[in-house]
Design a protein around this motif. Structure first.
Motif, PDB file in Angstrom:
ATOM      1  N   LEU A   1      50.644  35.899  51.465  1.00 23.40           N
ATOM      2  CA  LEU A   1      49.346  36.588  51.519  1.00 23.40           C
ATOM      3  C   LEU A   1      48.183  35.595  51.489  1.00 23.40           C
ATOM      4  N   ALA A   2      48.347  34.497  50.738  1.00 22.79           N
ATOM      5  CA  ALA A   2      47.272  33.493  50.666  1.00 22.79           C
ATOM      6  C   ALA A   2      46.956  32.916  52.046  1.00 22.79           C
ATOM      7  N   THR A   3      47.977  32.816  52.884  1.00 24.29           N
ATOM      8  CA  THR A   3      47.744  32.268  54.231  1.00 24.29           C
ATOM      9  C   THR A   3      47.309  33.359  55.212  1.00 24.29           C
ATOM     10  N   GLY A   4      47.159  34.579  54.724  1.00 22.47           N
ATOM     11  CA  GLY A   4      46.764  35.689  55.592  1.00 22.47           C
ATOM     12  C   GLY A   4      47.934  36.337  56.294  1.00 22.47           C
ATOM     13  N   THR A   5      49.150  36.048  55.844  1.00 25.78           N
ATOM     14  CA  THR A   5      50.339  36.621  56.479  1.00 25.78           C
ATOM     15  C   THR A   5      50.799  37.864  55.716  1.00 25.78           C
ATOM     16  N   PRO A   6      50.856  39.011  56.407  1.00 24.92           N
ATOM     17  CA  PRO A   6      51.288  40.248  55.739  1.00 24.92           C
ATOM     18  C   PRO A   6      52.740  40.167  55.281  1.00 24.92           C
ATOM     19  N   VAL A   7      53.057  40.918  54.234  1.00 26.60           N
ATOM     20  CA  VAL A   7      54.417  40.959  53.684  1.00 26.60           C
ATOM     21  C   VAL A   7      55.027  42.328  53.998  1.00 26.60           C
ATOM     22  N   VAL A   8      56.230  42.308  54.570  1.00 30.84           N
ATOM     23  CA  VAL A   8      56.957  43.556  54.817  1.00 30.84           C
ATOM     24  C   VAL A   8      58.208  43.493  53.945  1.00 30.84           C
TER      25      VAL A   8
ATOM     26  N   SER B   1      58.994  43.972  41.296  1.00 29.30           N
ATOM     27  CA  SER B   1      57.534  43.859  41.265  1.00 29.30           C
ATOM     28  C   SER B   1      56.872  44.099  42.613  1.00 29.30           C
ATOM     29  N   VAL B   2      57.652  44.275  43.679  1.00 29.15           N
ATOM     30  CA  VAL B   2      57.074  44.310  45.029  1.00 29.15           C
ATOM     31  C   VAL B   2      55.879  45.260  45.170  1.00 29.15           C
ATOM     32  N   PRO B   3      55.987  46.528  44.720  1.00 28.86           N
ATOM     33  CA  PRO B   3      54.835  47.416  44.915  1.00 28.86           C
ATOM     34  C   PRO B   3      53.605  47.021  44.096  1.00 28.86           C
ATOM     35  N   GLU B   4      53.786  46.198  43.075  1.00 26.26           N
ATOM     36  CA  GLU B   4      52.615  45.706  42.317  1.00 26.26           C
ATOM     37  C   GLU B   4      51.908  44.574  43.054  1.00 26.26           C
ATOM     38  N   VAL B   5      52.704  43.769  43.759  1.00 28.02           N
ATOM     39  CA  VAL B   5      52.138  42.569  44.390  1.00 28.02           C
ATOM     40  C   VAL B   5      51.597  42.892  45.781  1.00 28.02           C
ATOM     41  N   VAL B   6      52.340  43.700  46.534  1.00 31.04           N
ATOM     42  CA  VAL B   6      51.926  44.065  47.894  1.00 31.04           C
ATOM     43  C   VAL B   6      51.296  45.448  47.855  1.00 31.04           C
TER      44      VAL B   6
ATOM     45  N   ARG C   1      44.246  37.471  52.189  1.00 31.83           N
ATOM     46  CA  ARG C   1      43.739  36.291  51.476  1.00 31.83           C
ATOM     47  C   ARG C   1      42.800  36.714  50.336  1.00 31.83           C
ATOM     48  N   ALA C   2      41.901  37.635  50.638  1.00 31.15           N
ATOM     49  CA  ALA C   2      40.917  38.055  49.629  1.00 31.15           C
ATOM     50  C   ALA C   2      41.615  38.698  48.422  1.00 31.15           C
ATOM     51  N   GLU C   3      42.671  39.439  48.712  1.00 35.51           N
ATOM     52  CA  GLU C   3      43.408  40.087  47.615  1.00 35.51           C
ATOM     53  C   GLU C   3      44.043  39.036  46.688  1.00 35.51           C
ATOM     54  N   VAL C   4      44.541  37.955  47.273  1.00 33.64           N
ATOM     55  CA  VAL C   4      45.126  36.888  46.446  1.00 33.64           C
ATOM     56  C   VAL C   4      44.026  36.212  45.628  1.00 33.64           C
ATOM     57  N   GLU C   5      42.881  35.974  46.279  1.00 31.36           N
ATOM     58  CA  GLU C   5      41.766  35.341  45.544  1.00 31.36           C
ATOM     59  C   GLU C   5      41.344  36.209  44.364  1.00 31.36           C
ATOM     60  N   ARG C   6      41.394  37.503  44.545  1.00 31.30           N
ATOM     61  CA  ARG C   6      40.940  38.423  43.500  1.00 31.30           C
ATOM     62  C   ARG C   6      41.986  38.602  42.396  1.00 31.30           C
ATOM     63  N   ARG C   7      43.241  38.776  42.788  1.00 35.78           N
ATOM     64  CA  ARG C   7      44.259  39.187  41.802  1.00 35.78           C
ATOM     65  C   ARG C   7      45.177  38.064  41.337  1.00 35.78           C
ATOM     66  N   PHE C   8      45.340  37.024  42.152  1.00 34.97           N
ATOM     67  CA  PHE C   8      46.371  36.027  41.841  1.00 34.97           C
ATOM     68  C   PHE C   8      45.824  34.601  41.814  1.00 34.97           C
ATOM     69  N   SER C   9      44.563  34.448  41.477  1.00 36.33           N
ATOM     70  CA  SER C   9      43.998  33.089  41.418  1.00 36.33           C
ATOM     71  C   SER C   9      44.444  32.389  40.136  1.00 36.33           C
ATOM     72  N   VAL C  10      44.419  31.075  40.169  1.00 35.86           N
ATOM     73  CA  VAL C  10      44.762  30.281  38.985  1.00 35.86           C
ATOM     74  C   VAL C  10      43.766  30.576  37.854  1.00 35.86           C
ATOM     75  N   GLU C  11      42.495  30.725  38.201  1.00 31.81           N
ATOM     76  CA  GLU C  11      41.472  30.997  37.180  1.00 31.81           C
ATOM     77  C   GLU C  11      41.809  32.295  36.438  1.00 31.81           C
ATOM     78  N   ARG C  12      42.184  33.311  37.183  1.00 33.70           N
ATOM     79  CA  ARG C  12      42.530  34.587  36.562  1.00 33.70           C
ATOM     80  C   ARG C  12      43.739  34.414  35.633  1.00 33.70           C
ATOM     81  N   MET C  13      44.760  33.704  36.106  1.00 35.36           N
ATOM     82  CA  MET C  13      45.972  33.554  35.283  1.00 35.36           C
ATOM     83  C   MET C  13      45.675  32.749  34.015  1.00 35.36           C
ATOM     84  N   VAL C  14      44.963  31.639  34.184  1.00 34.08           N
ATOM     85  CA  VAL C  14      44.677  30.791  33.024  1.00 34.08           C
ATOM     86  C   VAL C  14      43.822  31.564  32.019  1.00 34.08           C
TER      87      VAL C  14
END
Ligand code: UDP
Length: 344
Positions: free
Chosen positions: A268-275, A281-286, A317-330
């Protein structure tokens, strides 16, 4: 705070190839000091970190993965050192079973243990016995829900990715990508079937661990023709990022209760959709219909591959920036550390 991070001993931090836990540890070691914390990392001696590194073994030993004798030497060294040092506010343990099992026998600072594995027939009895003895962190809501009753849950903190290190590509190539540990649980054989049924090219890459050699030789290798079905084996970090960035879709037809699945956020970070198939955890992440498609069976997954054009790479990409950034995790971990230190 002064924090000890205890990584597993078998793979260096950050990992040169396979390794999910080690990326998370690396992000914590790099992300906590700018927030005013001092971090000591206990890990294989060939790790590279912004933290102070203390190691028992000079090098990682992926060939001895999960061998208990290695784990025992590494963890015993770390615990002796933490006790002798005497100045830590908290120990964040990522290293398996020893610390949760034995920390009550020692006068340690507060411990947080992140569970990086799934609950299964081997691990669940351990958490039935020791689930109440240390605060645990889950890496998805699904993982937490799988735990036995009585676990001392400190929270759920999703894993993260250093988004800026991953290239964003809006115009994709035509191939499907399957990447990761090549094993039945990750569904490489189903990815092959999906490629056949959609007539698309499939590029597969990843490590074949000892225990999955038969699976690879029987269910994957015979289908590799080097044209429609390609297998690249273990690849460099640069090649991995390139493969993710240019794929039409990342296919994840898994057959196990995935506790998080870093590969999904890498895609997702590279803009590639996940099928993907609906497991763990899949429905939480995608987010179905927004960053990819989550389906219940292979027929559904095959049909969804035909709809990948509906997904906007920028949204992924935006979804990863919002939900899965290092800043958010730390930040999430820091909040848990503070609570644990205060509750002592
Ligand atoms: N990985 C890699 N090379 C490989 C296989 C996996 O770099 O040959 C990476 C993958 O990109 C991810 C991590 O190892 O960053 C695996 O974490 P994940 O949560 O996806 O799966 P796990 O294998 O831990 O269940």
């Amino acid at each position: 705070m002064r924090i000890a991070q205890l990584a597993p001993p078998w793979i260096a931090v950050p990992p040169p190839g396979y390794g999910g836990t080690e990326w998370v540890v690396q992000q914590l070691c790099d992300g906590l000091p700018p927030r005013g914390h001092e971090v000591v990392l206990y890990a294989a001696g060939d790790s590279h970190t912004a933290a102070e590194l203390r190691a028992y073994f000079p090098r990682a030993m992926p060939e001895l993965m999960q061998r208990t004798s290695i784990d025992v030497c590494h963890v015993r060294f770390a615990l002796d050192d933490i006790l002798a040092d005497g100045g830590f506010d908290l120990v964040h343990d990522h290293s398996g079973f020893l610390v949760p099992a034995f920390h009550r026998c020692l006068d340690l600072p507060p411990v947080l243990h992140t569970i990086h594995c799934s609950f299964n027939a081997e691990t669940t009895p351990f958490y039935v016995r020791f689930g109440g003895e240390v605060p645990y962190n889950a890496i998805s809501e699904y993982q937490r829900a799988q735990g036995p009753p009585g676990m001392d849950w400190a929270g759920v903190v999703y894993n993260a990715i250093a988004v800026e290190e991953w290239p964003f590509v809006a115009e994709k190539d035509d191939y499907l990508l399957a990447f990761g540990r090549v094993c039945e649980a990750k569904g490489f054989h189903l990815a092959i079937e999906a490629a056949r049924r959609t007539g698309r090219r499939l590029i597969m890459a990843g490590v074949v661990q000892e225990q999955s050699a038969d699976y690879f030789h029987e269910r994957v290798e015979p289908h590799v023709d080097g044209e429609q079905i390609v297998f690249e084996g273990e690849v460099s970090l640069a090649r991995k990022r390139e493969l993710f960035a240019h794929a039409h879709a990342y296919v994840f037809p898994i057959a196990w209760p995935e506790p998080f699945g870093l590969v999904m956020i890498e895609a997702l970070a590279t803009g590639t959709p996940v099928v993907a198939l609906r497991q763990g955890s899949v429905p939480e992440v995608v987010t179905d219909g927004r960053t990819g498609f989550v389906r219940d069976d292979l027929n559904g997954l095959v049909a969804a591959i035909g709809r990948v054009g509906e997904i906007d790479p920028r949204v992924c990409r935006a979804e990863v920036e919002r939900r899965f950034s290092v800043e958010r995790m730390v930040g999430d971990y820091e909040a848990i550390y503070r609570r644990l230190v205060a509750r002592r």
